[in-house]
Design a protein around this motif. Structure first.
Motif, mmCIF file in Angstrom:
data_model
loop_
_atom_site.group_PDB
_atom_site.id
_atom_site.type_symbol
_atom_site.label_atom_id
_atom_site.label_comp_id
_atom_site.label_asym_id
_atom_site.label_seq_id
_atom_site.Cartn_x
_atom_site.Cartn_y
_atom_site.Cartn_z
ATOM 1 N N ASN A 41 27.617 55.173 -14.490
ATOM 2 C CA ASN A 41 29.008 54.965 -14.857
ATOM 3 C C ASN A 41 29.268 53.476 -15.112
ATOM 4 O OD1 ASN A 41 28.685 54.335 -12.156
ATOM 5 N ND2 ASN A 41 30.829 54.630 -11.702
ATOM 6 N N SER A 42 30.236 53.212 -15.970
ATOM 7 C CA SER A 42 30.504 51.847 -16.399
ATOM 8 C C SER A 42 30.977 50.997 -15.221
ATOM 9 C CB SER A 42 31.557 51.856 -17.507
ATOM 10 O OG SER A 42 31.870 50.543 -17.889
ATOM 11 N N ASN A 43 30.336 49.842 -15.009
ATOM 12 C CA ASN A 43 30.746 48.905 -13.969
ATOM 13 C C ASN A 43 30.229 47.533 -14.344
ATOM 14 O OD1 ASN A 43 28.147 48.263 -12.102
ATOM 15 N ND2 ASN A 43 28.046 50.343 -12.932
ATOM 16 N N GLU A 44 30.705 46.515 -13.639
ATOM 17 C CA GLU A 44 30.371 45.139 -13.965
ATOM 18 C C GLU A 44 29.264 44.570 -13.100
ATOM 19 O OE1 GLU A 44 33.374 42.278 -12.887
ATOM 20 O OE2 GLU A 44 34.478 43.814 -11.753
ATOM 21 N N TYR A 45 28.713 45.370 -12.163
ATOM 22 C CA TYR A 45 27.755 44.824 -11.226
ATOM 23 C C TYR A 45 26.340 45.380 -11.406
ATOM 24 C CZ TYR A 45 32.023 43.337 -8.866
ATOM 25 O OH TYR A 45 33.214 42.792 -8.574
ATOM 26 N N PHE A 46 26.207 46.609 -11.860
ATOM 27 C CA PHE A 46 24.897 47.249 -11.866
ATOM 28 C C PHE A 46 24.547 47.749 -13.266
ATOM 29 C CE2 PHE A 46 26.718 47.834 -7.674
ATOM 30 C CZ PHE A 46 25.697 47.368 -6.856
ATOM 31 N N THR A 47 23.262 47.756 -13.558
ATOM 32 C CA THR A 47 22.734 48.409 -14.748
ATOM 33 C C THR A 47 21.593 49.308 -14.316
ATOM 34 O OG1 THR A 47 21.224 46.571 -15.163
ATOM 35 C CG2 THR A 47 23.366 46.511 -16.273
ATOM 36 N N LEU A 48 21.214 50.186 -15.207
ATOM 37 C CA LEU A 48 20.207 51.200 -14.877
ATOM 38 C C LEU A 48 19.026 51.063 -15.822
ATOM 39 C CD1 LEU A 48 19.714 53.660 -13.034
ATOM 40 C CD2 LEU A 48 20.633 55.078 -14.871
ATOM 41 N N ASP A 49 17.830 50.952 -15.239
ATOM 42 C CA ASP A 49 16.592 50.941 -16.011
ATOM 43 C C ASP A 49 16.112 52.385 -16.094
ATOM 44 O OD1 ASP A 49 14.166 50.628 -17.163
ATOM 45 O OD2 ASP A 49 13.603 48.871 -16.001
ATOM 46 N N VAL A 50 16.362 53.022 -17.252
ATOM 47 C CA VAL A 50 16.091 54.450 -17.381
ATOM 48 C C VAL A 50 14.601 54.736 -17.307
ATOM 49 C CG1 VAL A 50 16.411 56.451 -18.870
ATOM 50 C CG2 VAL A 50 18.184 54.704 -18.723
ATOM 51 N N LYS A 51 13.758 53.853 -17.837
ATOM 52 C CA LYS A 51 12.325 54.124 -17.863
ATOM 53 C C LYS A 51 11.736 54.143 -16.459
ATOM 54 C CE LYS A 51 11.704 52.140 -22.458
ATOM 55 N NZ LYS A 51 11.011 51.119 -23.260
ATOM 56 N N ARG A 52 12.168 53.204 -15.651
ATOM 57 C CA ARG A 52 11.595 53.109 -14.307
ATOM 58 C C ARG A 52 12.531 53.603 -13.226
ATOM 59 N NH1 ARG A 52 8.994 47.021 -14.363
ATOM 60 N NH2 ARG A 52 7.838 47.202 -16.308
ATOM 61 N N MET A 53 13.721 54.024 -13.576
ATOM 62 C CA MET A 53 14.715 54.452 -12.588
ATOM 63 C C MET A 53 14.936 53.354 -11.550
ATOM 64 S SD MET A 53 16.640 56.926 -12.698
ATOM 65 C CE MET A 53 17.100 56.939 -10.994
ATOM 66 N N ILE A 54 15.224 52.137 -12.007
ATOM 67 C CA ILE A 54 15.471 51.026 -11.090
ATOM 68 C C ILE A 54 16.826 50.426 -11.433
ATOM 69 C CG2 ILE A 54 14.729 48.734 -10.355
ATOM 70 C CD1 ILE A 54 11.910 49.547 -10.883
ATOM 71 N N ARG A 55 17.648 50.250 -10.422
ATOM 72 C CA ARG A 55 18.956 49.648 -10.631
ATOM 73 C C ARG A 55 18.849 48.140 -10.456
ATOM 74 N NH1 ARG A 55 23.076 53.109 -7.092
ATOM 75 N NH2 ARG A 55 24.539 51.681 -8.045
ATOM 76 N N LYS A 56 19.564 47.411 -11.320
ATOM 77 C CA LYS A 56 19.536 45.966 -11.251
ATOM 78 C C LYS A 56 20.870 45.468 -10.718
ATOM 79 C CE LYS A 56 16.421 45.521 -15.185
ATOM 80 N NZ LYS A 56 16.229 44.946 -16.508
ATOM 81 N N LEU A 57 20.811 44.427 -9.944
ATOM 82 C CA LEU A 57 22.008 43.836 -9.373
ATOM 83 C C LEU A 57 22.490 42.693 -10.250
ATOM 84 C CD1 LEU A 57 21.193 43.721 -5.590
ATOM 85 C CD2 LEU A 57 22.911 45.097 -6.704
ATOM 86 N N ASN A 58 23.790 42.678 -10.569
ATOM 87 C CA ASN A 58 24.427 41.536 -11.181
ATOM 88 C C ASN A 58 25.106 40.738 -10.076
ATOM 89 O OD1 ASN A 58 23.632 42.121 -13.735
ATOM 90 N ND2 ASN A 58 25.435 43.346 -14.219
ATOM 91 N N PRO A 59 25.490 39.508 -10.325
ATOM 92 C CA PRO A 59 26.145 38.734 -9.258
ATOM 93 C C PRO A 59 27.400 39.439 -8.769
ATOM 94 C CG PRO A 59 25.514 37.331 -11.083
ATOM 95 C CD PRO A 59 25.306 38.740 -11.538
ATOM 96 N N LEU A 60 27.591 39.416 -7.483
ATOM 97 C CA LEU A 60 28.775 40.005 -6.866
ATOM 98 C C LEU A 60 29.810 38.905 -6.648
ATOM 99 C CD1 LEU A 60 27.209 42.369 -4.202
ATOM 100 C CD2 LEU A 60 28.326 43.021 -6.298
#
Length: 627
Positions: free
Chosen positions: A605-624
């Motif tokens: 879902n759309s948010n300003e902190y996280f993105t999703l790596d679909v190939k590896r199923m890994i979530r990335k953290l953006n600065p909080l």
């Protein structure tokens, strides 16, 4: 001679004197909760002129909560006309204007300064009703964790705010043993180190009260979340009920093949999140010898990597390292003792165990002898009742059934577990008084196909299907005109089959039109699991001439299973100091279907902190954004 004349001079007044205004008494300051009509000041006016030039009227500055009321001649009272609110207006500058009735009229003014005194009519207010605070566990005693602040719009002592805890009990302890608040500054302190494993959430209220009479106050709620630190090493669970220690002892047969699970190491971590995520690692043996065992990375299951042979040591000592994912990681070591035994040793141990169990059962029989006698008596009465019922049924003259005589049909099971029918005899199968049923039930194979399956023997002989009862064939005879319920034979006992194998399963054939029907629900995932190919093999044997028909029904997959995540809700606790780009592994979803129906796509879902790596199923953290 003289004469006299009286002259009368009348002086006519002109408006040459301005009115005079004087304030005789004041009652100031006035309380903001004063009642309407309260007298604030007495005003006297005068004019030295006469007539209309000496008639004076008073006016007050408009749009003020006061008014002038005439009490006596040339006297006015300044009274309260509407309610006051010091927090809105604390001071009024009034102008009283006195004007005479001359032409042109003359006027004069006087100023009245009215001060509004404060009363304690406003309670202290917090900026928001609830605050959320995050504190790392194992904090030093007396550390400052938060500051509360309330504002009172009153004045002087009515605006002096003091803070205190709303006392309550947290478990069996008082709240004041965990936290305290400074009465003047509102700073909240942790009095002792907090433990996430003992207390994950500490919720309490802080009260703010002013110094007015009577005092007014309000409360604010603080939710203190204790963040987990990796302060607990993995704890090994005992291998069995009542066992202790970290050593696991198992006996393993030398005949087991590769991939066989021989033992399992179980451990838990009192922490949470990544600090409690455990992984297992098999430490290398002394001397660098390669072990025939391995351990599951996340399951702790110890399995064989190859078939065991005589060269392997009869006693294997394995060291399993259990490690969490905290920073820094904490570890524990489990010892697994495996005894490699031959295939004949295990049954001997089982025999000794069975003999011990048999002796215990014999003792139990001696104790419950009277209960056994009672059960035998009840069973005897039941057998007598069944015999009497059978005799009465046999003595009843037979009646003609609803089905007429027909040609008998022989239905038998082939050696590979499929069903066949013979045209040597024909008979209609009847149920009650309804019309005859001529459906042929088709069954899926219930035995695994071996080297001698029907796929390799395309032309089975008649003796293979009808000649030997030991190969799954049996023959019964029944007299014609047999009534409903007549005993024919114990087919399950004679064929050595389970009762469940005699129940129609997946298909049936209507002998009138030759159409193969689905007889019951077919679940491809239940039949074939994740296999790409799923087929059901049927066999029909017809005599005169002898023919064997092999039918293969391919079960195709439909998209009837939704993707399923391991857990519906997953909570992640992260520190606000983690750098951007940090990766957090997540467990992906699984789909029981195959092919295109099992290809999964993931959307975050759309948010300003996280993105999703679909190939590896890994979530990335953006600065909080820090609070």
């Amino acid at each position: 001679m003289t004469g006299h004349c009286k002259i009368s001079v009348k002086i006519v007044d002109i408006n040459d004197n301005t009115p005079e205004v004087s304030i005789t008494s004041l009652s100031l300051p006035i309380q903001e909760d004063a009642l309407l009509g309260t007298v604030i000041a007495l005003i006297m006016v005068s004019d030295r002129d006469s007539g209309a030039n000496g008639q004076v009227t008073c006016l007050l500055t408009p749009h003020v909560p006061f008014k002038l009321v005439s009490t006596f001649k040339n006297y006015y009272s300044l009274v309260l006309d509407s309610s006051l609110d010091r927090e809105k207006v604390s001071h009024y500058e009034l102008v009283v204007t006195a004007r005479d009735g001359g032409s042109p009229s003359l006027s004069s003014t006087a100023s009245v300064s009215v001060e509004v005194a404060d009363v304690n009519d406003n309670a202290p207010l917090f900026a928001q009703p609830e605050y959320t605070v995050f504190v790392k566990e194992n904090n030093p005693p007396g550390c400052h964790i938060f500051t509360v602040s309330a504002r009172d719009v009153d004045a002087q002592e009515n605006a002096l705010v003091s803070y205190s805890l709303v006392e309550r009990r947290v478990g069996e302890r008082a709240l004041s043993s965990y936290v305290s608040v400074h009465a003047e500054s509102g700073k909240v302190y942790a009095l002792q180190p907090l433990d996430h494993e003992e207390l994950e959430l500490l919720q309490f209220q802080v009260s703010a009260r002013d110094a007015g009479v009577p005092p007014l106050g309000s409360n604010v709620t603080l939710q203190v979340f204790v963040l987990d630190e990796n302060d607990n090493a993995p704890a090994l669970l005992p291998p069995g009920a009542g066992a202790g220690g970290s050593a696991v002892s198992e006996s393993v047969s030398r005949l087991v093949g590769a991939g066989h699970v021989v033992a399992k190491v179980r451990a838990v971590d009192a922490d949470s999140g990544y600090n409690a995520w455990l992984s297992y690692e098999l430490l290398p043996a002394a001397g660098g010898a390669r072990s025939p065992f391995r351990v599951g990375l996340y399951t702790g299951e110890i399995s064989t990597t190859r078939a065991l042979d005589e060269a392997d040591s009869p006693r294997q000592r394995l060291l399993v390292l259990v490690k969490d994912h905290g920073e820094p990681a904490l570890v524990a070591t489990a010892t697994v003792l495996l005894s490699l035994v031959d295939s004949g040793q295990a049954p001997k141990a089982s025999l000794r165990e069975s003999s011990g169990t048999a002796s215990g059962k014999a003792a139990l029989v001696d104790v419950n002898v009277y209960l056994i006698i009672a059960i035998c008596a009840v069973s005897s009465l039941l057998v007598l009742s069944l015999l009497l019922y059978t005799a009465l049924r046999c003595s009843t003259p037979p009646t003609e059934g609803a089905c007429g005589p027909g040609k008998p049909v022989l239905v038998c099971s082939s050696a590979v577990g499929s069903w066949s029918y013979s045209l040597q005899r024909r008979q209609r199968v009847c149920s009650g008084e309804g019309p005859p049923k001529t459906d042929l039930m088709a069954f899926s194979p219930s035995l695994p196909q071996g080297p001698g399956s029907t796929e390799e023997r395309q032309q089975p002989s008649e003796s293979e299907h009808l000649g030997k009862a030991g190969s799954g064939q049996i023959h019964y005879s029944v007299p014609e005109e047999a009534k409903h319920g007549t005993f024919v034979g114990r087919i399950a006992q004679d064929l050595g089959l389970e009762l469940a194998e005699l129940v129609p399963r997946l298909f049936r054939v209507n002998l009138q039109n030759g159409i193969l029907f689905v007889n019951s629900r077919i679940d491809r995932e239940e039949l074939c699991g994740r296999s790409l190919e799923c087929s059901i093999h049927l066999e029909v044997v017809v005599e005169r001439p002898l023919q064997v028909f092999h039918v293969e029904v391919e079960v195709k997959d439909i998209n009837d299973n939704p993707p399923v995540f391991p857990v519906a809700v997953k909570k992640l606790f992260i520190y606000e100091s983690r750098p951007p780009g940090s990766r957090i592994p997540l467990e992906g979803a699984s789909d029981s279907d195959i092919g295109a129906n099992s290809l999964l796509t993931y959307v975050l879902n759309s948010n300003e902190y996280f993105t999703l790596d679909v190939k590896r199923m890994i979530r990335k953290l953006n600065p909080l954004v820090s609070c």
